[in-house]
Design an enzyme around this catalytic site. Structure first.
Site, PDB file in Angstrom:
ATOM      1  CE  LYS A 246       0.853  -1.154   0.876  1.00 23.74           C
ATOM      2  NZ  LYS A 246       1.855  -0.254   1.506  1.00 23.74           N
TER       3      LYS A 246
ATOM      4  CG  ASP B 160       5.884  -0.267   1.317  1.00 22.22           C
ATOM      5  OD1 ASP B 160       6.220  -0.651   2.455  1.00 22.22           O
ATOM      6  OD2 ASP B 160       4.703  -0.234   0.931  1.00 22.22           O
TER       7      ASP B 160
ATOM      8  CE  LYS C 163       2.670  -0.602  -2.272  1.00 19.62           C
ATOM      9  NZ  LYS C 163       3.321   0.501  -1.526  1.00 19.62           N
TER      10      LYS C 163
END
Length: 318
Positions: free
Chosen positions: A254, A155, A218
């Site tokens: 996400k 991430d 995300k």
């Protein structure tokens, strides 16, 4: 996880033409919370689906190998066995989608899961999380070290300075380098939407991140004052839809930061179903970044099974 998004060449003309109708976004976002009408067994089924999409996360300054052990144990057994037996789900191998930790804790998670003979993915934040304000060479090395320690999902955080000043080519080039450093690991790009200034910037940053090869986009690090909100999600998932229609590549989404209740998880699933369709209702293309969400989902499942709410001490690791 989904097939890798190879990315495309940066299309600055596409990016420059982006305009987001804020009022339309806000109106659509207001409709979402009231759309989930699932009750009883259908709601229980959706909650179990939500469990399978959680990146169970610990990103605290006082994380220890013991914390990570507990996190991995809960990720492997997210709902009490007696509840799963009543639901006839005990043999379904229910787990969360992954565990998510800091780079220095990746090896702890990998060792714990290997010892338990579990194939659960380990995700690591990287690239100077949460601010992304460290030198590029340092951010790239952090990605490589996390992968070397066994992380299969990274991430990354984008450089918000480049986004808010419209330096899209420089942002694209940085993310391409992160993509290369990830190797075979899947890459999720954190936009930190609360720091991008406008919905148009959120859409543009989403596009550039996908063009650069992000497998997921995300919302947030969870450390900003504004994290996952429904208006931002509408903007991001419509960027995902446009990118798919233009390129044929499916990119995941996400939301993360502030998602704490079972009810919220159902709203997020409803949003994904209505905006992107059933294919995005799986951990391959949808994740919920959360640390405390799972405890409330388990309490709601307990209520469905027993007719009463459990005290938090009755839920293991709640």
């Amino acid at each position: 996880m989904s097939a890798r998004n190879p990315g495309i060449a940066l299309d600055l003309e596409w990016v420059s033409k982006v305009r987001v109708n804020t009022q339309a976004v806000l109106k659509r976002a207001q409709q979402i919370p009231g759309r989930n009408k699932n009750k009883k067994q259908w709601q229980a089924a959706w909650l179990l689906r939500a469990v399978t999409c959680i990146d169970l996360t610990t990103l605290a300054g006082d994380d220890t190998p013991g914390n990570v052990l507990r996190l991995c144990t809960k990720a492997r057994h997210p709902v009490r066995d007696d509840l799963l037996q009543i639901l006839d789900m005990q043999d379904m191998g229910l787990t969360t989608a992954a565990v998510c930790v800091y780079p220095s804790r990746v090896s702890d998670a990998v060792k714990t899961l290997k010892a338990a003979n579990s194939s659960l993915p380990v995700a690591s934040v990287a690239t100077g999380f949460p601010a992304g304000q460290t030198p590029l060479v340092t951010r790239l090395e952090e990605v490589r070290l996390a992968v070397q320690d066994g992380a299969t999902e990274i991430d990354i955080v984008i450089n918000r300075t480049l986004a808010v000043t419209g330096q899209w080519e420089a942002m694209y080039d940085e993310i391409r380098q992160f993509r290369e450093a990830c190797g075979e690991a899947h890459m999720k790009s954190i936009l930190a939407v609360g720091e991008l200034g406008s919905y148009t910037n959120v859409y543009k940053a989403s596009l550039v991140a996908m063009m650069a090869g992000s497998d997921f986009i995300k919302t947030s690090t969870g450390k900003e004052s504004v994290n996952a909100t429904y208006p931002v999600a509408i903007v991001m998932v419509r960027a995902i839809r446009d990118y798919f229609l233009r390129t044929g590549h499916m990119v995941g989404f996400k939301p993360a930061g502030g998602i704490r209740t079972a009810k919220e998880s159902l709203v997020w699933l409803t949003l994904m179903k209505e905006e992107l369709g059933d294919k995005w209702l799986s951990p391959h293309l949808f994740r919920l970044g959360a640390s405390s969400l799972l405890a409330d989902i388990e309490r709601q499942i307990y209520h469905y099974v027993t007719g009463r709410y459990a005290a938090y001490h009755e839920m293991p690791m709640a």
